[in-house]
Motif scaffolding. Structure first.
Motif, PDB file in Angstrom:
ATOM      1  N   LEU A 127       0.835  -1.207   0.000  1.00 10.82           N
ATOM      2  CA  LEU A 127       0.000   0.000   0.000  1.00 10.82           C
ATOM      3  C   LEU A 127       0.868   1.255   0.000  1.00 10.82           C
ATOM      4  O   LEU A 127       0.599   2.206  -0.733  1.00 10.82           O
ATOM      5  N   PHE A 128       1.921   1.241   0.821  1.00 14.54           N
ATOM      6  CA  PHE A 128       2.792   2.412   0.895  1.00 14.54           C
ATOM      7  C   PHE A 128       3.514   2.652  -0.425  1.00 14.54           C
ATOM      8  O   PHE A 128       3.485   3.762  -0.974  1.00 14.54           O
ATOM      9  N   ALA A 129       4.172   1.629  -0.964  1.00  9.29           N
ATOM     10  CA  ALA A 129       4.925   1.798  -2.216  1.00  9.29           C
ATOM     11  C   ALA A 129       3.985   2.108  -3.378  1.00  9.29           C
ATOM     12  O   ALA A 129       4.301   2.949  -4.233  1.00  9.29           O
ATOM     13  N   GLY A 130       2.847   1.443  -3.434  1.00  7.04           N
ATOM     14  CA  GLY A 130       1.875   1.737  -4.486  1.00  7.04           C
ATOM     15  C   GLY A 130       1.335   3.155  -4.377  1.00  7.04           C
ATOM     16  O   GLY A 130       1.208   3.855  -5.381  1.00  7.04           O
ATOM     17  N   GLY A 131       1.037   3.581  -3.164  1.00  7.39           N
ATOM     18  CA  GLY A 131       0.551   4.950  -2.959  1.00  7.39           C
ATOM     19  C   GLY A 131       1.606   5.990  -3.264  1.00  7.39           C
ATOM     20  O   GLY A 131       1.322   7.021  -3.893  1.00  7.39           O
ATOM     21  N   LEU A 132       2.836   5.740  -2.830  1.00  8.19           N
ATOM     22  CA  LEU A 132       3.925   6.681  -3.085  1.00  8.19           C
ATOM     23  C   LEU A 132       4.179   6.832  -4.576  1.00  8.19           C
ATOM     24  O   LEU A 132       4.260   7.962  -5.094  1.00  8.19           O
ATOM     25  N   THR A 133       4.298   5.724  -5.294  1.00  9.65           N
ATOM     26  CA  THR A 133       4.561   5.819  -6.733  1.00  9.65           C
ATOM     27  C   THR A 133       3.344   6.394  -7.471  1.00  9.65           C
ATOM     28  O   THR A 133       3.514   7.055  -8.497  1.00  9.65           O
ATOM     29  N   LEU A 134       2.148   6.194  -6.939  1.00  7.99           N
ATOM     30  CA  LEU A 134       0.958   6.828  -7.507  1.00  7.99           C
ATOM     31  C   LEU A 134       1.048   8.337  -7.359  1.00  7.99           C
ATOM     32  O   LEU A 134       0.800   9.091  -8.312  1.00  7.99           O
ATOM     33  N   LEU A 135       1.428   8.824  -6.176  1.00  8.05           N
ATOM     34  CA  LEU A 135       1.570  10.271  -5.959  1.00  8.05           C
ATOM     35  C   LEU A 135       2.655  10.865  -6.859  1.00  8.05           C
ATOM     36  O   LEU A 135       2.469  11.947  -7.430  1.00  8.05           O
ATOM     37  N   VAL A 136       3.780  10.187  -6.976  1.00  5.26           N
ATOM     38  CA  VAL A 136       4.850  10.659  -7.866  1.00  5.26           C
ATOM     39  C   VAL A 136       4.340  10.714  -9.305  1.00  5.26           C
ATOM     40  O   VAL A 136       4.575  11.693 -10.024  1.00  5.26           O
ATOM     41  N   SER A 137       3.617   9.680  -9.711  1.00  5.23           N
ATOM     42  CA  SER A 137       3.073   9.644 -11.077  1.00  5.23           C
ATOM     43  C   SER A 137       2.097  10.784 -11.321  1.00  5.23           C
ATOM     44  O   SER A 137       2.115  11.411 -12.388  1.00  5.23           O
ATOM     45  N   LYS A 184       2.067  13.691  -9.849  1.00  2.00           N
ATOM     46  CA  LYS A 184       2.840  14.928  -9.961  1.00  2.00           C
ATOM     47  C   LYS A 184       3.492  15.031 -11.342  1.00  2.00           C
ATOM     48  O   LYS A 184       3.463  16.084 -11.972  1.00  2.00           O
ATOM     49  N   LEU A 185       4.056  13.926 -11.804  1.00  2.00           N
ATOM     50  CA  LEU A 185       4.693  13.937 -13.122  1.00  2.00           C
ATOM     51  C   LEU A 185       3.687  14.201 -14.239  1.00  2.00           C
ATOM     52  O   LEU A 185       3.982  14.915 -15.191  1.00  2.00           O
ATOM     53  N   ALA A 186       2.496  13.631 -14.118  1.00  2.00           N
ATOM     54  CA  ALA A 186       1.500  13.759 -15.182  1.00  2.00           C
ATOM     55  C   ALA A 186       0.758  15.082 -15.152  1.00  2.00           C
ATOM     56  O   ALA A 186       0.448  15.642 -16.211  1.00  2.00           O
ATOM     57  N   PHE A 187       0.471  15.583 -13.963  1.00  2.00           N
ATOM     58  CA  PHE A 187      -0.405  16.750 -13.856  1.00  2.00           C
ATOM     59  C   PHE A 187       0.209  17.946 -13.151  1.00  2.00           C
ATOM     60  O   PHE A 187      -0.424  18.993 -13.049  1.00  2.00           O
ATOM     61  N   GLY A 188       1.439  17.800 -12.661  1.00  2.00           N
ATOM     62  CA  GLY A 188       2.092  18.884 -11.932  1.00  2.00           C
ATOM     63  C   GLY A 188       2.584  19.983 -12.852  1.00  2.00           C
ATOM     64  O   GLY A 188       2.564  19.863 -14.085  1.00  2.00           O
ATOM     65  N   GLU A 189       3.028  21.045 -12.228  1.00  2.00           N
ATOM     66  CA  GLU A 189       3.576  22.168 -12.980  1.00  2.00           C
ATOM     67  C   GLU A 189       4.744  21.685 -13.838  1.00  2.00           C
ATOM     68  O   GLU A 189       5.599  20.935 -13.392  1.00  2.00           O
ATOM     69  N   GLY A 190       4.752  22.100 -15.085  1.00  2.00           N
ATOM     70  CA  GLY A 190       5.820  21.736 -16.001  1.00  2.00           C
ATOM     71  C   GLY A 190       5.651  20.370 -16.654  1.00  2.00           C
ATOM     72  O   GLY A 190       6.564  19.886 -17.326  1.00  2.00           O
ATOM     73  N   ALA A 191       4.493  19.735 -16.448  1.00  2.00           N
ATOM     74  CA  ALA A 191       4.268  18.428 -17.075  1.00  2.00           C
ATOM     75  C   ALA A 191       4.384  18.562 -18.588  1.00  2.00           C
ATOM     76  O   ALA A 191       3.893  19.523 -19.184  1.00  2.00           O
ATOM     77  N   ASP A 192       5.073  17.618 -19.178  1.00  2.00           N
ATOM     78  CA  ASP A 192       5.246  17.610 -20.623  1.00  2.00           C
ATOM     79  C   ASP A 192       5.204  16.159 -21.099  1.00  2.00           C
ATOM     80  O   ASP A 192       4.935  15.244 -20.315  1.00  2.00           O
ATOM     81  N   ARG A 193       5.458  15.958 -22.367  1.00  2.00           N
ATOM     82  CA  ARG A 193       5.385  14.614 -22.947  1.00  2.00           C
ATOM     83  C   ARG A 193       6.285  13.631 -22.205  1.00  2.00           C
ATOM     84  O   ARG A 193       5.891  12.493 -21.924  1.00  2.00           O
ATOM     85  N   THR A 194       7.484  14.040 -21.864  1.00  2.00           N
ATOM     86  CA  THR A 194       8.435  13.161 -21.184  1.00  2.00           C
ATOM     87  C   THR A 194       7.955  12.795 -19.783  1.00  2.00           C
ATOM     88  O   THR A 194       8.028  11.631 -19.375  1.00  2.00           O
ATOM     89  N   SER A 195       7.463  13.782 -19.042  1.00  2.00           N
ATOM     90  CA  SER A 195       7.009  13.498 -17.679  1.00  2.00           C
ATOM     91  C   SER A 195       5.724  12.667 -17.671  1.00  2.00           C
ATOM     92  O   SER A 195       5.543  11.821 -16.794  1.00  2.00           O
ATOM     93  N   VAL A 196       4.850  12.885 -18.652  1.00  2.00           N
ATOM     94  CA  VAL A 196       3.626  12.081 -18.732  1.00  2.00           C
ATOM     95  C   VAL A 196       3.978  10.635 -19.078  1.00  2.00           C
ATOM     96  O   VAL A 196       3.392   9.690 -18.531  1.00  2.00           O
TER      97      VAL A 196
END
Length: 171
Positions: free
Chosen positions: A35-45, A47-59
């Protein structure tokens, strides 16, 4: 730093899942790290997909990271509900097949040791997910092999490189 953070806990969850498959950790207890690792990598994902500066590479990085997130969350769900794991096995086949072109693309454009390591890691992860498919969906008797592979990959594709990225030894 997000890569180091994610890899560090991917390493932990792979090592612990390998120990769980060997009977060293109980079904209910293994859910916590998944749950912890899945939740953590979900949060990172996210941020990468929808956070400030998201682009093709981060998505793209987010989409690939979510393969890990859903795997760990599904393991936790299965352990908490006593599901048999066949669905996770078939998802693992999807991930194993997806990881092959990621490995090939990464290796074909590799220009640094880090790129070569990442490409080799994707190839290794593809094999591990294939083992999960064979074990869970097709019920092949390969628990010890899969557990050993998870522990080894946890060390060399997750925990160690994650730690080295977090401490600044690797950039």
């Amino acid at each position: 730093m997000l890569l180091g953070l994610s890899l560090f806990y991917v390493g932990a969850v792979l090592i612990l899942n390998g120990l769980w498959m060997l009977g060293r950790i109980s079904d209910r207890e293994i859910s916590i790290i998944n749950l912890f690792a899945g939740g953590l990598t979900l949060l990172v994902s996210l941020k990468l997909a929808f956070g400030e500066g998201a682009d093709r590479t981060s998505v793209k990085a987010a989409a690939l990271s979510l393969l890990f997130s859903f795997t760990y969350l599904w393991v936790a769900f299965n352990r908490l509900t006593d599901a048999d794991g066949r669905g996770l096995g078939w998802f693992s086949l999807f991930v194993a097949i997806t990881a092959v072109p990621v490995a090939v693309d990464t290796l074909s454009t590799a220009s640094s040791i880090g790129d070569w390591w990442l490409g080799a890691s994707w190839a290794a992860w593809s094999v591990l997910w294939l083992l999960f498919f064979l074990m869970l969906a097709l019920h092949k008797p390969i628990v010890r092999l899969t557990a050993g592979m998870a522990i080894g990959q946890g060390i060399f594709t997750g925990w160690l490189p994650g730690y080295l990225l977090l401490t600044g030894v690797l950039r």
